[in-house]
Design an enzyme around this catalytic site. Sequence first.
Site: not given
Length: 460
Positions: A134-135
């Site tokens: 998700h980063a």
Amino acid sequence: MGERGDEALTPAGRLFLQKEMKQVIHCVIGLKNPIHVELVKSEVRNSTMLQHPRFTSLMVRDKRGVEHWRPTQIDIDRHVRVIDEALGEEGNERAINNYLAELSIDSDGLSMEKPLWEIHLLMAHKCIIFRIHHALGDGISLMSMFLASCRKLNDPQALPTIAAASTTSHTSNPSSSSILFNFWNLLVTLWFCFVFSLDFILKCLWICDPKSTISGGAGVELWPRKIATATFSLQDMKTVKTAVNATINDVLFAVISSGISRYLDFRAPNGLRDGVQLTGLAMVNLRKQPGLQELSNLMKSNSGARWGNKFGMILLPIYYHRSNTSDPLEYLKRAKTTIDRKKRSLEASFSYKIGDLVMSTLGPKFASLLNYRILCHTTFTISNVVGPQEEIMIGGNPITFFRANNSALPHALILNMVSYAGRADMQVQVAKDIIPDPEFLAKCFEDALLEMKEQVMAKI
């Protein structure tokens, strides 16, 4: 300090690297024809994905512990995992969901020694799973990037259709009555801003949902998971939304409200008083242009629709009502009223700004604890990404379905919906020791929509 060429992580990117909020997105693509491994690798090498620096960079920390993206060479073979054998004797959908359930509690599976993405090829099931940290970006960014590598099935040279932003015009030289009306609207908006922002802060700090048979809590993100799929017809959702001039999101929220009430009726008919409130945490895209974005716009640093994690959170209350005493369309009316007020309150923007402020002043550790706390104080998570409107293909292979889910959270119930070519698939991810029968819960959602449709058709 980082080395020359390093790029600092965004505040949201740093948040998703914290132990409490570590998240991996799973994009699940079903294919019509068998998978050709070397063709997949070739498509990846030539894809727009590898033109983006975050997908060709390692995540490193400098001497102060600050995270940076550092460019590196890509070895495709380290990122592609081929699963040749069939995943058990169960049906295709259940086998894929069981595999996803195992991945959902394996957020450490993405090695920091290579860029934070993987592709799993389930050969026997003609299914591709993209695992993306998700980063690297949110669902809108990742869907837009994926679609840039796809083509329409009925027009192999054309890119998939991406939802366009709607525009609203305003008349000039307003009358005194319209000025009074706008002033009243401003007061109402300010009131909703105050009420919902206060509610959000209190939910972060103190107030918890009442315990029910679907409640999670601290540590539940580590519990074993099960996943089932609820499938909806977009035409049915459009039919239902006309009943009260609603939106697809209103219908989705109404279906979830009704479906959870149905499930609680079955699991604990005497365990909750009628009208009790449970709270969902919904993710809202905050880009200036709603919907999916052209990849060229996302890559521009000065674009309001730029790449990354650009979403806020809103609290969506649902109210348990015994199914045999409820009008199905009452759920839709309540959902529309709630979401209309939430839109006016700017709650999603408020949550994003608060998170950004906490990250910049107190650091990612404190911000992740606040996010973890609000997850523990609410009951479930919802996300909805609008996919392509027509059938598409990748590498000449037609796509049969799009689905998505993410790593486990403290919630025992996580709902992720993606629409594609006239239907919407919602992944119902549960902590199986709390909700042992996600297939039944998925059917509760499906039946809720059908009952609403029947009610609408009966009134026509």
